[in-house]
Design an enzyme around this catalytic site. Structure first.
Site, PDB file in Angstrom:
ATOM      1  N   MET A 334     -28.036  -4.685  77.789  1.00  0.00           N
ATOM      2  CA  MET A 334     -28.300  -5.405  76.759  1.00  0.00           C
ATOM      3  C   MET A 334     -28.307  -7.066  77.007  1.00  0.00           C
ATOM      4  O   MET A 334     -29.253  -7.630  76.672  1.00  0.00           O
ATOM      5  CB  MET A 334     -27.087  -5.608  75.845  1.00  0.00           C
ATOM      6  CG  MET A 334     -26.834  -3.768  75.034  1.00  0.00           C
ATOM      7  SD  MET A 334     -28.394  -3.151  74.424  1.00  0.00           S
ATOM      8  CE  MET A 334     -28.660  -4.099  72.814  1.00  0.00           C
ATOM      9  N   VAL A 410     -20.993  -8.122  77.489  1.00  0.00           N
ATOM     10  CA  VAL A 410     -20.174  -7.626  78.572  1.00  0.00           C
ATOM     11  C   VAL A 410     -19.725  -6.151  78.278  1.00  0.00           C
ATOM     12  O   VAL A 410     -19.779  -5.770  76.891  1.00  0.00           O
ATOM     13  CB  VAL A 410     -19.009  -8.426  78.965  1.00  0.00           C
ATOM     14  CG1 VAL A 410     -19.288  -9.848  79.594  1.00  0.00           C
ATOM     15  CG2 VAL A 410     -17.823  -8.314  77.906  1.00  0.00           C
ATOM     16  N   LYS A 417     -13.358  -8.192  76.864  1.00  0.00           N
ATOM     17  CA  LYS A 417     -14.045  -9.082  75.829  1.00  0.00           C
ATOM     18  C   LYS A 417     -13.236 -10.325  75.524  1.00  0.00           C
ATOM     19  O   LYS A 417     -13.650 -11.206  75.253  1.00  0.00           O
ATOM     20  CB  LYS A 417     -14.579  -8.075  74.537  1.00  0.00           C
ATOM     21  CG  LYS A 417     -15.745  -7.435  74.826  1.00  0.00           C
ATOM     22  CD  LYS A 417     -16.709  -7.012  73.796  1.00  0.00           C
ATOM     23  CE  LYS A 417     -17.689  -6.189  73.833  1.00  0.00           C
ATOM     24  NZ  LYS A 417     -18.927  -6.663  74.431  1.00  0.00           N
ATOM     25  N   HIS A 460     -25.561  -8.146  66.738  1.00  0.00           N
ATOM     26  CA  HIS A 460     -25.687  -6.702  67.176  1.00  0.00           C
ATOM     27  C   HIS A 460     -27.297  -6.253  67.183  1.00  0.00           C
ATOM     28  O   HIS A 460     -27.843  -6.018  66.522  1.00  0.00           O
ATOM     29  CB  HIS A 460     -24.887  -5.642  66.120  1.00  0.00           C
ATOM     30  CG  HIS A 460     -25.000  -4.434  66.908  1.00  0.00           C
ATOM     31  ND1 HIS A 460     -25.234  -3.249  66.203  1.00  0.00           N
ATOM     32  CD2 HIS A 460     -24.714  -3.785  68.042  1.00  0.00           C
ATOM     33  CE1 HIS A 460     -25.096  -2.178  66.966  1.00  0.00           C
ATOM     34  NE2 HIS A 460     -24.945  -2.600  68.031  1.00  0.00           N
TER      35      HIS A 460
HETATM   36  P1  NAD Z   1     -23.888  -2.699  80.658  1.00  0.00           P
HETATM   37  O1  NAD Z   1     -22.619  -2.057  81.137  1.00  0.00           O
HETATM   38  O2  NAD Z   1     -25.227  -2.282  80.933  1.00  0.00           O
HETATM   39  O3  NAD Z   1     -23.614  -4.079  80.836  1.00  0.00           O
HETATM   40  C1  NAD Z   1     -22.492  -4.754  81.052  1.00  0.00           C
HETATM   41  C2  NAD Z   1     -22.600  -5.991  81.944  1.00  0.00           C
HETATM   42  O4  NAD Z   1     -21.289  -6.699  81.661  1.00  0.00           O
HETATM   43  C3  NAD Z   1     -22.510  -5.352  83.474  1.00  0.00           C
HETATM   44  O5  NAD Z   1     -23.661  -6.029  84.237  1.00  0.00           O
HETATM   45  C4  NAD Z   1     -21.300  -6.085  83.948  1.00  0.00           C
HETATM   46  O6  NAD Z   1     -21.262  -6.392  85.305  1.00  0.00           O
HETATM   47  C5  NAD Z   1     -20.944  -7.253  83.045  1.00  0.00           C
HETATM   48  N1  NAD Z   1     -19.688  -7.820  83.005  1.00  0.00           N
HETATM   49  C6  NAD Z   1     -18.505  -6.894  82.977  1.00  0.00           C
HETATM   50  N2  NAD Z   1     -17.456  -8.095  83.030  1.00  0.00           N
HETATM   51  C7  NAD Z   1     -18.002  -9.175  82.896  1.00  0.00           C
HETATM   52  C8  NAD Z   1     -17.470 -10.583  82.827  1.00  0.00           C
HETATM   53  N3  NAD Z   1     -15.991 -10.594  82.829  1.00  0.00           N
HETATM   54  N4  NAD Z   1     -18.392 -11.650  82.948  1.00  0.00           N
HETATM   55  C9  NAD Z   1     -19.536 -11.444  83.161  1.00  0.00           C
HETATM   56  N5  NAD Z   1     -20.291 -10.287  83.131  1.00  0.00           N
HETATM   57  C10 NAD Z   1     -19.405  -9.091  83.079  1.00  0.00           C
HETATM   58  O7  NAD Z   1     -23.643  -2.518  79.110  1.00  0.00           O
HETATM   59  P2  NAD Z   1     -24.432  -2.873  77.857  1.00  0.00           P
HETATM   60  O8  NAD Z   1     -24.931  -1.298  77.688  1.00  0.00           O
HETATM   61  O9  NAD Z   1     -25.619  -3.596  78.289  1.00  0.00           O
HETATM   62  O10 NAD Z   1     -23.481  -3.036  76.763  1.00  0.00           O
HETATM   63  C11 NAD Z   1     -23.155  -4.462  76.523  1.00  0.00           C
HETATM   64  C12 NAD Z   1     -22.576  -4.736  75.230  1.00  0.00           C
HETATM   65  O11 NAD Z   1     -23.536  -4.353  74.291  1.00  0.00           O
HETATM   66  C13 NAD Z   1     -21.372  -3.584  74.916  1.00  0.00           C
HETATM   67  O12 NAD Z   1     -20.637  -4.244  74.062  1.00  0.00           O
HETATM   68  C14 NAD Z   1     -22.059  -2.739  74.107  1.00  0.00           C
HETATM   69  O13 NAD Z   1     -21.345  -2.140  73.156  1.00  0.00           O
HETATM   70  C15 NAD Z   1     -23.197  -3.595  73.341  1.00  0.00           C
HETATM   71  N6  NAD Z   1     -24.208  -2.845  72.904  1.00  0.00           N
HETATM   72  C16 NAD Z   1     -24.677  -1.765  73.828  1.00  0.00           C
HETATM   73  C17 NAD Z   1     -26.050  -0.957  73.060  1.00  0.00           C
HETATM   74  C18 NAD Z   1     -26.710  -0.142  74.280  1.00  0.00           C
HETATM   75  O14 NAD Z   1     -27.320   0.867  73.798  1.00  0.00           O
HETATM   76  N7  NAD Z   1     -26.399   0.005  75.483  1.00  0.00           N
HETATM   77  C19 NAD Z   1     -26.600  -1.237  72.153  1.00  0.00           C
HETATM   78  C20 NAD Z   1     -26.010  -2.272  71.325  1.00  0.00           C
HETATM   79  C21 NAD Z   1     -24.819  -2.994  71.712  1.00  0.00           C
END
Ligand code: NAD
Length: 725
Positions: A334, A410, A417, A460
């Site tokens: 994301m 994240v 978070k 979102h």
């Molecule tokens: P992801 O696992 O692909 O990416 C998360 C990233 O956050 C990773 O690169 C990780 O290294 C990084 N991270 C973790 N801890 C951290 C910190 N302390 N500081 C900086 N970076 C940190 O996850 P994603 O799918 O991109 O999801 C991220 C957020 O978006 C979540 O809250 C998820 O619920 C939300 N989201 C996801 C989707 C989806 O379909 N994947 C859709 C809408 C919302």
């Protein structure tokens, strides 16, 4: 220049010294030109005047509106059509008026700058020639198919005669806009020039086509645009049959036959594409138009279109100073997409993750999205490089202080978070907006460690960010109105549609969608095959079946969100344990691992036996008996459970307007647009029936189906979700 004494208010005729008549369209009181019934009647009269003046050497039609030619017919008038006969009359009237343009004995040129859509393009097609500006705002389309109708003012006749058949069909079947330059390439436009020279070039062009050599030149150019194999094929009867057959097959594959308009388009073109334009051909078009215009499907699609227009106008009023710098924390799936969207909107983006490989991955994801724009000629390489320069990566907090907004993306874990949000707060001033992209946690839960919760908002985005238009803007209890407005304005700047929703786990779209996905996994556990579940719901009109969707999202990701919602909403979102087993198996993560409910090794995904094998164990553990179901049961279990949750969302004020809820479900989940949205579907089926069916499902499958209080109330009082249209 002389002004001819026209009596109408929308159209004026200016005659220049060389006797070229400029027919200028300027619909009074509107920002854009629409072909309303009045404007059409006035055009009719004006064309008679032009035809009667023998001194005129050529006619050039242009718009007086800024950066807009003609956006099409008046959609509200479309919705007002009450009968097949009325629809036919409307189509015939337009055809007759445009036939007058085609019948003018002097050369006619449409001078197009800005949007030229639907009826506007059909008007331009009735002209002998079209000149376009090469400005980014110039776009040409026949988007009628998206409203469940077809181009009914001669478009199905003139477009395939002017362009190569595959190109014409694609324009009508996809309804997508084409840039000025692309129009020139395919032969839809006879010239593309910068807007400043459009008037001069038109004059020069007219001088050209007043000579036989000039006409020959244009014809040659048009033929050159059709030199590829498929275009040539379209000129032979056998080739035409092949192209039409293929187009029909594509439509059926794409739509499962639930949309009549694209099929009618293929049919009308197939029946009428002969050399000569004959009245019977136009009659076939008018017939098909009249059949389509009064269908519930068309009304629903038109309703959604008008809803999206209203939605755009809904939350207006941005911040005093524009947002220019943004921070993104978390460079995953994301984060990379959000950085792309921000940079595309012209913002400077600072993207942080915990290590460099992660930062690089996010940056590469953003670059990939830009590249796909360049590949589709939606962006130049230069613009892409400039935009990519606006994104910089970091693994510490340097460069975050000037951010107007920081969006955290994240991992979905409350503790992490909390920690990240606390850190953000220490590295930015109190005026910086802090946003979260959480999918399942509530803002209330996330905001607890924040010193300044008034500037905390949910943003979102949906996955993939570059394809999904909708963004939920979540106003927490403490979020200030200014923060919500600024966040919504930023979303709009990113070219996306903001919908403001109240705070609750899953917000609006996921809260309603998850019960649908969970219910599908229950059916799977009960022994219904992946294929049957998915096909039944695709035939209902969903863009892909629910189990395919879970694979697409990632089974582990979906499971996590589902578990969060289960802990928030309890029994009614209880997750089938087979889903946990699939996740525990470790290798079945969905499409990203090549294996999930389906196998993605080569070509079309096929059901995965490994997933099936897990089912019987889960069944035994949960004491679930295999069941016999009909397709109607599958659809009702998956869809009506969403209706029930949607009723709760309305009741709790997560959104206050059923139209917004319907729009959000169509745009956020692809819920069958032709059904007009989830609640419109329930209304059309009859609330009392929906209520009774839910009672029946509750008795058979469990309390999760028991109708929500709000639904019970509606059913008892004989009311609907929407006011009647
Ligand atoms: P992801 O696992 O692909 O990416 C998360 C990233 O956050 C990773 O690169 C990780 O290294 C990084 N991270 C973790 N801890 C951290 C910190 N302390 N500081 C900086 N970076 C940190 O996850 P994603 O799918 O991109 O999801 C991220 C957020 O978006 C979540 O809250 C998820 O619920 C939300 N989201 C996801 C989707 C989806 O379909 N994947 C859709 C809408 C919302």
């Amino acid at each position: 220049m002389m002004k001819l004494n026209t009596k109408t208010r929308s159209w004026t005729i200016h005659i220049d010294p060389e006797w070229v008549a400029w027919l200028v369209f300027n619909l009074p009181g509107e920002k854009v030109n629409k072909l309303t019934a009045t404007a059409m009647a006035e055009l009719d009269e004006t064309l008679d005047e032009l035809a009667a003046d023998e001194r005129i050497k050529a006619v050039a039609i242009r718009s007086e509106k800024q950066d807009s030619f003609i956006v099409g017919a008046d959609i509200n008038e479309l919705l007002a059509i009450a009968s097949v006969a009325e629809a036919r009359t409307k189509s015939e009237l337009g055809q007759r008026i445009f036939a007058k343009i085609a019948a003018l004995e002097v050369p006619t040129v449409a001078v197009i700058h800005g949007a030229c859509m639907g009826g506007g393009l059909e008007l331009a097609l009735a002209c002998d020639y079209r000149l376009v500006s090469d400005h980014p705002k110039t776009s040409l389309a026949v988007p009628e198919v998206n409203l469940g109708i077809l181009p009914g003012w001669g478009g199905t006749q003139r477009l395939p005669r002017l362009l190569a058949l595959p190109v014409a069909l694609k324009m009508m079947l996809a309804g997508k806009p084409m840039s000025g330059r692309a129009a020139r390439r395919v032969g839809l436009a006879d010239g593309a020039v910068t807007p400043a020279f459009l008037a001069d070039q038109t004059r020069r062009f007219v001088d050209g086509v007043l000579t036989p050599a000039g006409v020959r030149r244009v014809r040659r150019r048009r033929r050159r645009a059709q030199r590829d194999l498929l275009s040539r094929l379209g000129r032979t009867p056998l080739g035409r049959r092949f192209i039409l057959h293929r187009a029909r097959k594509d439509v059926l594959n794409r739509t499962h036959g639930v949309y009549p308009a694209p099929l009618e388009i293929v049919d009308v073109v197939g029946r009428t594409l002969r050399r000569r334009l004959e009245p019977a051909h136009f009659a076939a078009e008018a017939e098909a138009f009249s059949r389509l215009a009064v269908t519930a499907i068309s009304r629903n699609l038109v309703g959604l279109f008008l809803g999206s227009q209203r939605m755009k106008r809904r939350v207006k009023g941005g911040p005093d100073r524009p947002t220019i710098a943004a921070g993104v924390v978390g460079a995953g799936i994301m984060g990379g997409g959000i950085a792309w969207a921000l940079a595309r909107a012209g913002l400077r983006v600072r993207m942080k993750d915990i290590n460099w490989p992660a930062v690089n991955q996010g940056t590469a994801a953003a670059a990939g999205m830009f590249k796909s724009l360049v590949d589709r000629r939606k962006m130049t390489k230069g613009a892409m490089n400039l935009a990519m320069h606006r994104i910089t990566g970091t693994i510490d907090w340097r460069g975050f202080r000037p951010s107007d907004i920081v969006i955290e993306a994240v991992v979905e874990n409350l503790k992490i978070k909390h920690q990240v949000l606390t850190e953000i707060e220490t590295h930015v001033p109190p005026t910086t907006i802090i946003a979260t992209n959480t999918s399942s946690l509530s803002l209330r839960a996330l905001a607890t460690p924040l010193q300044h919760p008034r500037r905390f908002v949910g943003l979102h985005f949906f996955n993939p960010v570059n394809r999904m238009q909708l963004v939920e803007v979540i106003a927490g209890k403490k979020t200030s109105r200014d923060t919500v407005l600024a966040a919504a304005e930023l979303v709009r700047r990113m070219g996306k549609l903001p919908i403001v929703v109240g705070d609750c786990p899953g917000f609006l779209v996921n809260r309603i969608l998850l019960p649908y996905l969970i219910e599908s996994t229950w059916m799977f556990e009960e022994g219904v095959t992946t294929d049957r579940i998915d096909h039944a719901l695709e035939r209902f009109g969903m863009p892909m079946g629910p189990l395919r969707l879970v694979d697409e999202v990632g089974i582990d990701t979906g499971y996590k969100v589902a578990k969060e919602l289960e802990s928030a909403y309890g029994e009614r979102m209880h997750v089938a344990s087979v889903l946990g087993d699939v996740v525990d198996a470790g290798t079945l993560l969905g499409k990203k691992s090549g294996r999930g409910f389906y196998l993605y090794d080569n070509g079309t995904p096929r059901p995965n036996d490994d997933a099936n094998a897990l089912v019987s164990a889960a069944r035994e553990r949960d004491g679930v008996a295999p069941i016999e179901v009909t397709d109607a049961d599958i659809v009702d279990r998956a869809v009506l459970i969403m209706v029930n949750e949607a009723a709760r969302c309305l009741d709790e004020g997560v959104v206050d307007d059923p139209e917004l809820l319907d729009m959000a479900m169509v745009m956020g989940t692809g819920f069958a647009p032709f059904r007009g949205g989830l609640l419109r579907y329930a209304d059309e089926r009859g609330i009392e029936r929906v209520h009774d069916r839910l009672e029946e499902l509750a008795d058979r499958y469990g309390e999760r189906f028991r109708p929500a209080g709000f639904l019970q109330k509606l059913a008892k009082r004989g009311r609907r979700f929407h006011a009647a249209r």
